[in-house]
Write a protein that holds these residues in place. Structure first.
Motif, PDB file in Angstrom:
ATOM      1  N   ASP A   2       0.045  -5.073  -6.540  1.00 60.39           N
ATOM      2  CA  ASP A   2      -0.271  -5.526  -7.896  1.00 60.39           C
ATOM      3  C   ASP A   2       0.784  -4.976  -8.858  1.00 60.39           C
ATOM      4  OD1 ASP A   2      -1.292  -6.021 -10.416  1.00 60.39           O
ATOM      5  OD2 ASP A   2      -3.346  -5.440  -9.920  1.00 60.39           O
ATOM      6  N   ALA A   3       1.647  -5.856  -9.348  1.00 55.95           N
ATOM      7  CA  ALA A   3       2.724  -5.404 -10.232  1.00 55.95           C
ATOM      8  C   ALA A   3       2.197  -4.938 -11.586  1.00 55.95           C
ATOM      9  CB  ALA A   3       3.745  -6.526 -10.426  1.00 55.95           C
ATOM     10  N   ARG A   4       1.063  -5.429 -12.000  1.00 59.95           N
ATOM     11  CA  ARG A   4       0.498  -4.973 -13.288  1.00 59.95           C
ATOM     12  C   ARG A   4       0.025  -3.533 -13.189  1.00 59.95           C
ATOM     13  NH1 ARG A   4      -3.457  -9.974 -14.643  1.00 59.95           N
ATOM     14  NH2 ARG A   4      -4.541  -8.873 -12.983  1.00 59.95           N
ATOM     15  N   ALA A   5      -0.552  -3.178 -12.032  1.00 54.86           N
ATOM     16  CA  ALA A   5      -1.035  -1.806 -11.842  1.00 54.86           C
ATOM     17  C   ALA A   5       0.074  -0.876 -11.389  1.00 54.86           C
ATOM     18  CB  ALA A   5      -2.174  -1.797 -10.822  1.00 54.86           C
ATOM     19  N   GLY A   6       1.183  -1.454 -10.883  1.00 57.68           N
ATOM     20  CA  GLY A   6       2.270  -0.628 -10.373  1.00 57.68           C
ATOM     21  C   GLY A   6       1.986  -0.136  -8.963  1.00 57.68           C
ATOM     22  N   VAL A   7       2.917   0.601  -8.406  1.00 61.80           N
ATOM     23  CA  VAL A   7       2.778   1.128  -7.042  1.00 61.80           C
ATOM     24  C   VAL A   7       1.848   2.341  -7.063  1.00 61.80           C
ATOM     25  CG1 VAL A   7       3.999   2.205  -5.118  1.00 61.80           C
ATOM     26  CG2 VAL A   7       5.045   0.283  -6.351  1.00 61.80           C
ATOM     27  N   THR A   8       0.803   2.296  -6.248  1.00 64.41           N
ATOM     28  CA  THR A   8      -0.175   3.384  -6.185  1.00 64.41           C
ATOM     29  C   THR A   8       0.056   4.238  -4.946  1.00 64.41           C
ATOM     30  OG1 THR A   8      -1.798   2.143  -4.890  1.00 64.41           O
ATOM     31  CG2 THR A   8      -1.852   1.844  -7.287  1.00 64.41           C
ATOM     32  N   ALA A   9      -0.689   5.354  -4.893  1.00 64.65           N
ATOM     33  CA  ALA A   9      -0.582   6.250  -3.730  1.00 64.65           C
ATOM     34  C   ALA A   9      -0.997   5.531  -2.449  1.00 64.65           C
ATOM     35  CB  ALA A   9      -1.443   7.487  -3.951  1.00 64.65           C
ATOM     36  N   LEU A  10      -2.030   4.667  -2.530  1.00 65.99           N
ATOM     37  CA  LEU A  10      -2.483   3.933  -1.346  1.00 65.99           C
ATOM     38  C   LEU A  10      -1.432   2.909  -0.908  1.00 65.99           C
ATOM     39  CD1 LEU A  10      -4.726   3.603   0.688  1.00 65.99           C
ATOM     40  CD2 LEU A  10      -5.874   2.008  -0.865  1.00 65.99           C
ATOM     41  N   ASP A  11      -0.733   2.299  -1.875  1.00 61.35           N
ATOM     42  CA  ASP A  11       0.378   1.402  -1.526  1.00 61.35           C
ATOM     43  C   ASP A  11       1.411   2.144  -0.688  1.00 61.35           C
ATOM     44  OD1 ASP A  11      -0.472  -0.982  -2.819  1.00 61.35           O
ATOM     45  OD2 ASP A  11       0.216  -0.215  -4.752  1.00 61.35           O
ATOM     46  N   ARG A  12       1.725   3.366  -1.095  1.00 60.08           N
ATOM     47  CA  ARG A  12       2.763   4.141  -0.397  1.00 60.08           C
ATOM     48  C   ARG A  12       2.316   4.509   1.022  1.00 60.08           C
ATOM     49  NH1 ARG A  12       6.510   5.244  -4.217  1.00 60.08           N
ATOM     50  NH2 ARG A  12       5.779   5.353  -6.393  1.00 60.08           N
ATOM     51  N   ILE A  13       1.020   4.869   1.173  1.00 64.43           N
ATOM     52  CA  ILE A  13       0.499   5.220   2.502  1.00 64.43           C
ATOM     53  C   ILE A  13       0.587   4.022   3.441  1.00 64.43           C
ATOM     54  CG2 ILE A  13      -1.588   5.866   3.770  1.00 64.43           C
ATOM     55  CD1 ILE A  13      -2.420   7.519   1.311  1.00 64.43           C
ATOM     56  N   PHE A  14       0.153   2.858   2.953  1.00 64.43           N
ATOM     57  CA  PHE A  14       0.166   1.661   3.782  1.00 64.43           C
ATOM     58  C   PHE A  14       1.605   1.215   4.073  1.00 64.43           C
ATOM     59  CE2 PHE A  14      -1.552  -2.958   4.166  1.00 64.43           C
ATOM     60  CZ  PHE A  14      -1.447  -2.869   5.547  1.00 64.43           C
ATOM     61  N   ALA A  15       2.477   1.315   3.068  1.00 56.12           N
ATOM     62  CA  ALA A  15       3.872   0.928   3.249  1.00 56.12           C
ATOM     63  C   ALA A  15       4.524   1.767   4.345  1.00 56.12           C
ATOM     64  CB  ALA A  15       4.642   1.081   1.937  1.00 56.12           C
ATOM     65  N   GLN A  16       4.162   3.029   4.426  1.00 58.33           N
ATOM     66  CA  GLN A  16       4.709   3.895   5.463  1.00 58.33           C
ATOM     67  C   GLN A  16       4.298   3.401   6.845  1.00 58.33           C
ATOM     68  OE1 GLN A  16       3.399   7.970   5.217  1.00 58.33           O
ATOM     69  NE2 GLN A  16       5.054   8.736   6.511  1.00 58.33           N
ATOM     70  N   PHE A  17       3.010   2.987   6.987  1.00 57.87           N
ATOM     71  CA  PHE A  17       2.542   2.462   8.275  1.00 57.87           C
ATOM     72  C   PHE A  17       3.303   1.184   8.640  1.00 57.87           C
ATOM     73  CE2 PHE A  17      -0.090  -0.761  10.346  1.00 57.87           C
ATOM     74  CZ  PHE A  17      -0.335  -0.135  11.563  1.00 57.87           C
ATOM     75  N   VAL A  18       3.480   0.286   7.668  1.00 56.34           N
ATOM     76  CA  VAL A  18       4.157  -0.982   7.944  1.00 56.34           C
ATOM     77  C   VAL A  18       5.614  -0.741   8.341  1.00 56.34           C
ATOM     78  CG1 VAL A  18       4.903  -3.174   6.949  1.00 56.34           C
ATOM     79  CG2 VAL A  18       2.604  -2.311   6.474  1.00 56.34           C
ATOM     80  N   ARG A  19       6.282   0.186   7.658  1.00 58.87           N
ATOM     81  CA  ARG A  19       7.676   0.482   8.009  1.00 58.87           C
ATOM     82  C   ARG A  19       7.781   1.026   9.434  1.00 58.87           C
ATOM     83  NH1 ARG A  19       7.849   2.875   2.845  1.00 58.87           N
ATOM     84  NH2 ARG A  19       7.878   4.934   3.842  1.00 58.87           N
ATOM     85  N   LYS A  20       6.837   1.914   9.806  1.00 59.80           N
ATOM     86  CA  LYS A  20       6.855   2.495  11.149  1.00 59.80           C
ATOM     87  C   LYS A  20       6.570   1.448  12.232  1.00 59.80           C
ATOM     88  CE  LYS A  20       5.623   7.296  10.038  1.00 59.80           C
ATOM     89  NZ  LYS A  20       4.613   8.364  10.218  1.00 59.80           N
TER      90      LYS A  20
END
Length: 480
Positions: free
Chosen positions: A110-128
């Motif tokens: 959600d670009a209106r809410a910006g990048v959240t801590a949960l976004d970062r956690i999930f992004a790490q899983f997807v990258r791995k």
């Protein structure tokens, strides 16, 4: 290596391996607009969309095309940072499995809410996971999203593609990026399923917590659908293609339907609507009942809904492993089916355990048999010989001193079998006599367990439209 690209028909090597459609998973934390984006890419409203976080629970698949290329889209549950046996943890496991089984991941935030801590956690899983990723910044319809779009670069997934799924903005750019990403993916693995064979479409319906998702997981041999002790786990109607005992089928898992008076919440109303849509799309319906409380009033109302939609039906009685006196209850179930569901005379009743899988294999023969009957076509000559015999054995009653004469019957369509009966004084034919004929068709032509339509029409009199004029011959006649 053959890549995803546009090809001219004449340039295709007939010996080259056939490309399978890519699988694209739409993922992200709850309430970022995944289902809205999924519906836009699919070209129709399939997934339930609401402002409430966590609406989507199961992984939903849909066939679609982007720039003329076929693909399979996967809508996933919002990623939660939960563990253990909680519902959110089971939803997370399903989302992670969808990522691992995808060829391309659309990571939505959600670009209106910006990048959240949960976004970062999930992004790490997807990258791995090592899967190719397209980063999608959603909800950019206003300048309030500018800062959030910039924050997207910190996720390490490349340039964000700006879209506003609800307003249908940015999809030309998104299609471009998806097409470019798919060019680098090897899709030459053989298809697991022959899609040239038309599937039998099977909807599983029933009350909440009857075991519908558990049954499908057992039939396909894996934990594809979310299950649990909570009632109402399933919200969307989920379609699953499968080869079952050598036969291609499509299972439609549906949300449990409660009594209408108890359905108030908006989400439940949408879930019920989705279930009814799946029912209309299906060919055969498994009416799933709990062996510990069969033929509840709600079960009978659901059966009436199946009859109204004209679908073939099999009654599945699950949790059979909990029954002690099986022979006695089996006999009682068949008696109740005949007495409580006369519109489905002779409906198959199959008992099994959806959890352990015992006797589940008895379902397919019953489904194939009733599907064939549902598609049956009877010769007109046989029908009229049958009609003469039935009328001679039991003529229609006289009404107001005048007899009703059935004269001709024909089948006008199948699925469900539909018949047109021509008779004199059609509007006076008693409903009881129409039922007599319908039951006769079902019994004499072997059509148990399917709804039969009979339309009664007046026998046309060729002289009805001839107006007689005093002193003249009827119009259209000539003197000899």
């Amino acid at each position: 290596m053959k890549k995803y690209r546009d090809e001219v028909e004449d340039d295709i090597d007939p010996d080259a391996p056939k490309m399978r459609p890519p699988r694209i998973a739409v993922v992200g934390r709850p309430n970022v607009g995944k289902s809205t984006l999924f519906n836009r890419l699919a070209g129709k409203k399939l997934a339930i969309v609401d402002d409430t976080p966590g609406v989507t629970r199961d992984v939903r698949e849909a066939k679609s095309k982007i720039r003329g290329h076929e693909m399979t889209l996967l809508d996933t549950a919002g990623y939660e940072n939960a563990k253990g046996d909680k519902l959110e943890a089971r939803m997370r496991a399903g989302t992670e499995a969808a990522v691992m089984g995808a060829d391309l991941v659309l990571f939505v935030y959600d670009a209106r809410a910006g990048v959240t801590a949960l976004d970062r956690i999930f992004a790490q899983f997807v990258r791995k996971s090592g899967k190719p990723v397209v980063l999608v910044a959603n909800k950019v319809e206003s300048s309030a999203a500018d800062v959030g779009v910039t924050e997207g670069y910190s996720l390490g997934m490349g340039d964000p593609v700006e879209v506003a799924a609800e307003h249908n903005l940015g999809f030309v750019d998104l299609d471009d990026v998806i097409e470019m990403a798919l060019r680098e993916i090897d899709l030459t693995e053989p298809e697991e399923m022959d899609f040239s064979e038309a599937p039998v479409r099977i909807a599983i319906i029933g009350r909440p917590n009857a075991g519908k998702s558990t049954l499908i997981n057992t039939m396909i041999g894996k934990d594809r659908l979310l299950v649990g002790p909570e009632a109402g786990v399933t919200r969307d109607s989920i379609t699953i293609d499968h080869i079952w005992q050598g036969r291609r089928v499509q299972f439609h898992d549906t949300a449990g339907i409660r009594k209408k008076a108890r359905v108030h919440e908006k989400l439940e109303v949408m879930s019920v609507s989705d279930t009814i849509r799946a029912l209309r799309f299906a060919q055969v319906v498994i009416m799933l009942m709990d062996a510990t409380s069969p033929f509840d009033k709600q079960d009978l109302q659901l059966a009436s809904l199946v009859e109204r939609e004209g679908r073939a039906m099999v009654i599945g009685v699950t949790k059979w492993d909990l029954v002690e006196n099986k022979s006695e209850l089996s006999k009682a179930l068949r008696e109740m089916a005949g007495r409580l569901l006369p519109q489905f005379g002779g409906v198959p009743v199959v008992t099994f355990s959806g959890l352990t899988g015992k006797s589940v294999d008895k379902l397919l023969p019953a489904i194939e048999r009733i599907h064939n009957d549902w598609s049956a076509k009877i010769k007109t000559s046989e029908l009229n010989d049958w009609l003469i015999e039935k009328v001679a054995r039991h003529p229609p009653p006289a009404v107001a001193g005048r007899r009703i004469k059935p004269k001709y019957i024909s089948q006008t369509k199948t699925r469900p079998p539909t018949f047109v009966l021509k008779c004199s004084r059609a509007e006076k034919l008693p409903e009881s006599y129409r039922r007599y004929l319908v039951n006769g068709l079902r019994e004499d032509f072997g059509l148990p367990g399917i709804p039969i339509r009979m339309i009664v029409k007046a026998d046309e009199n060729p002289y009805d439209n001839i107006k007689r004029i005093k002193g003249r011959e009827p119009l259209g006649e000539k003197k000899r």
